[in-house]
Design an enzyme around this catalytic site. Structure first.
Site, PDB file in Angstrom:
ATOM      1  N   ASN A   7       6.871   4.432   5.137  1.00 40.47           N
ATOM      2  CA  ASN A   7       7.985   3.824   4.394  1.00 40.47           C
ATOM      3  C   ASN A   7       9.133   4.822   4.378  1.00 40.47           C
ATOM      4  OD1 ASN A   7       9.736   2.678   2.563  1.00 40.47           O
ATOM      5  ND2 ASN A   7       8.500   3.171   0.760  1.00 40.47           N
ATOM      6  N   TRP A   8      10.182   4.511   5.158  1.00 41.57           N
ATOM      7  CA  TRP A   8      11.303   5.454   5.275  1.00 41.57           C
ATOM      8  C   TRP A   8      12.234   5.428   4.066  1.00 41.57           C
ATOM      9  CZ3 TRP A   8      13.926   6.773  10.517  1.00 41.57           C
ATOM     10  CH2 TRP A   8      12.983   7.397  11.335  1.00 41.57           C
ATOM     11  N   LYS A   9      12.066   4.429   3.208  1.00 40.39           N
ATOM     12  CA  LYS A   9      12.988   4.268   2.064  1.00 40.39           C
ATOM     13  C   LYS A   9      14.435   4.290   2.590  1.00 40.39           C
ATOM     14  CE  LYS A   9       9.617   6.620  -0.755  1.00 40.39           C
ATOM     15  NZ  LYS A   9       9.268   6.990  -2.094  1.00 40.39           N
ATOM     16  N   HIS A  85       7.652  -2.554  -4.277  1.00 42.15           N
ATOM     17  CA  HIS A  85       7.538  -1.090  -4.359  1.00 42.15           C
ATOM     18  C   HIS A  85       8.011  -0.657  -5.743  1.00 42.15           C
ATOM     19  CE1 HIS A  85       8.251   3.154  -3.637  1.00 42.15           C
ATOM     20  NE2 HIS A  85       7.445   3.055  -2.595  1.00 42.15           N
ATOM     21  N   GLU A  87       9.870   1.572  -6.723  1.00 42.58           N
ATOM     22  CA  GLU A  87      11.304   1.872  -6.828  1.00 42.58           C
ATOM     23  C   GLU A  87      12.121   0.585  -6.974  1.00 42.58           C
ATOM     24  OE1 GLU A  87      11.323   4.272  -3.327  1.00 42.58           O
ATOM     25  OE2 GLU A  87      10.194   5.805  -4.403  1.00 42.58           O
ATOM     26  N   GLU A 152      -0.335   2.177  -5.502  1.00 42.13           N
ATOM     27  CA  GLU A 152       0.497   3.377  -5.524  1.00 42.13           C
ATOM     28  C   GLU A 152       0.784   3.772  -6.964  1.00 42.13           C
ATOM     29  OE1 GLU A 152       2.997   3.863  -1.754  1.00 42.13           O
ATOM     30  OE2 GLU A 152       4.073   2.459  -2.995  1.00 42.13           O
ATOM     31  N   GLY A 158       6.055  10.637  -4.299  1.00 42.55           N
ATOM     32  CA  GLY A 158       7.039  11.700  -4.081  1.00 42.55           C
ATOM     33  C   GLY A 158       6.859  12.923  -4.971  1.00 42.55           C
ATOM     34  N   SER A 194       1.998  10.483  -2.234  1.00 39.69           N
ATOM     35  CA  SER A 194       1.823  11.874  -1.811  1.00 39.69           C
ATOM     36  C   SER A 194       0.694  12.089  -0.800  1.00 39.69           C
ATOM     37  CB  SER A 194       1.638  12.779  -3.034  1.00 39.69           C
ATOM     38  OG  SER A 194       2.820  12.766  -3.822  1.00 39.69           O
ATOM     39  N   GLY A 215       5.225   7.724   2.301  1.00 38.65           N
ATOM     40  CA  GLY A 215       6.676   7.795   2.132  1.00 38.65           C
ATOM     41  C   GLY A 215       7.250   8.999   2.852  1.00 38.65           C
ATOM     42  N   GLY A 216       7.541  10.044   2.096  1.00 44.12           N
ATOM     43  CA  GLY A 216       8.214  11.241   2.608  1.00 44.12           C
ATOM     44  C   GLY A 216       7.654  11.778   3.920  1.00 44.12           C
TER      45      GLY A 216
HETATM   46  C1  PEP Z   1       6.028   5.496  -1.027  1.00 40.81           C
HETATM   47  O1  PEP Z   1       7.242   5.581  -1.046  1.00 40.81           O
HETATM   48  O2  PEP Z   1       5.488   4.375  -0.930  1.00 40.81           O
HETATM   49  C2  PEP Z   1       5.244   6.724  -1.094  1.00 40.81           C
HETATM   50  C3  PEP Z   1       3.940   6.631  -1.135  1.00 40.81           C
HETATM   51  O3  PEP Z   1       5.942   7.890  -1.096  1.00 40.81           O
HETATM   52  P1  PEP Z   1       5.335   9.383  -0.908  1.00 40.81           P
HETATM   53  O4  PEP Z   1       4.330   9.322   0.212  1.00 40.81           O
HETATM   54  O5  PEP Z   1       6.520  10.214  -0.567  1.00 40.81           O
HETATM   55  O6  PEP Z   1       4.690   9.761  -2.194  1.00 40.81           O
END
Ligand code: PEP
Length: 232
Positions: A7-9, A85, A87, A152, A158, A194, A215-216
């Site tokens: 997930n590039w956000k 999500h 966010e 999640e 993050g 994470s 994500g990241g």
């Molecule tokens: C996400 O944005 O869905 C996510 C899991 O982010 P991260 O891996 O950065 O915690």
């Protein structure tokens, strides 16, 4: 087969996309890899990599400035879309009802929604993780069609923090049981929050975990590829 979703956000440009997708193309894996790009990057050469989106409108078409419909995503060859999500739930006030409607809009257009659910740190600290997750799940999933559920924990996204193995195991048992009770043993379950090259394999070995949402670490090949390789 496991599913690894990036997930590039709201990150990345065409050059970043080109570099990552080319690296993924050269990687041999028996698992399914999906990259959920920002809308502007979805079109163009995707080097045969499966592309996902990060949101979808509840509506088919019309006067909804700025929104992107399921039909538009289908036209752009999108196979998966993240819905609900944390966010979007937090910054766009998306409720379980909205998330469910978005999931239905995706299914209607032949796109598989990845429905995100997860507790806040306050809910975790007051011992409500399982009840909160179960409620979010049952209120966010559509009555029929193919979908994926991603657990999640909000506090893990993050933050570099992850639940313990036992905590993940307990939540996945809750989700699996709730889906089993409505006859949906076929739904794939992902863990997100994470995930990195060091913890992915261990998380993936937990019962009922069919994949990860990253994500990241999905933005660059030097952090995304080790996750994919560790799971193979
Ligand atoms: C996400 O944005 O869905 C996510 C899991 O982010 P991260 O891996 O950065 O915690």
């Amino acid at each position: 087969m496991k599913i690894i979703v990036g997930n590039w956000k709201m990150n990345g440009d065409n050059e970043d996309k080109e570099i990552l997708l080319k690296a993924l193309k050269n990687l041999r894996t028996k698992n399914e890899v999906v990259v959920c790009l920002p809308f502007t990057l979805i079109y163009g050469n995707n080097h045969g990599i499966t592309i996902g989106a990060q949101d979808i409108s509840e509506h088919d078409n019309g006067a909804y400035t700025g929104d992107i419909s399921g039909q538009m995503l289908k036209d752009a060859d999108v196979k998966y879309v993240i819905v609900g999500h944390s966010e979007r739930r937090l910054y766009h006030n998306e409720t379980n009802t909205i998330v469910k409607t978005k999931a239905m809009a995706a299914i209607k257009n032949g796109i598989v929604p990845i429905i995100c659910i997860g507790e806040t740190s306050e809910e975790k600290n007051t011992g409500r993780t399982n009840s909160v997750v179960k409620k979010m799940l049952l209120e966010s999933i559509p009555g029929q069609g193919e979908y994926i559920v991603a657990y999640e924990p909000r506090w893990a996204i993050g933050s570099g923090k992850t639940p313990t193995e036992d905590e993940i195991k307990a939540v996945f048992e809750t989700i699996h049981k709730a889906l089993h009770n409505i006859g949906r043993d076929d739904v794939a379950l992902l863990y997100g929050g994470s995930v990195n090259g060091k913890n992915a394999k261990q998380i993936m070995n937990i019962p009922h975990v069919d994949g990860v949402l990253v994500g990241g670490a999905s933005l660059k090949s030097d952090t995304f590829l080790p996750i994919i390789k560790s799971i193979d």
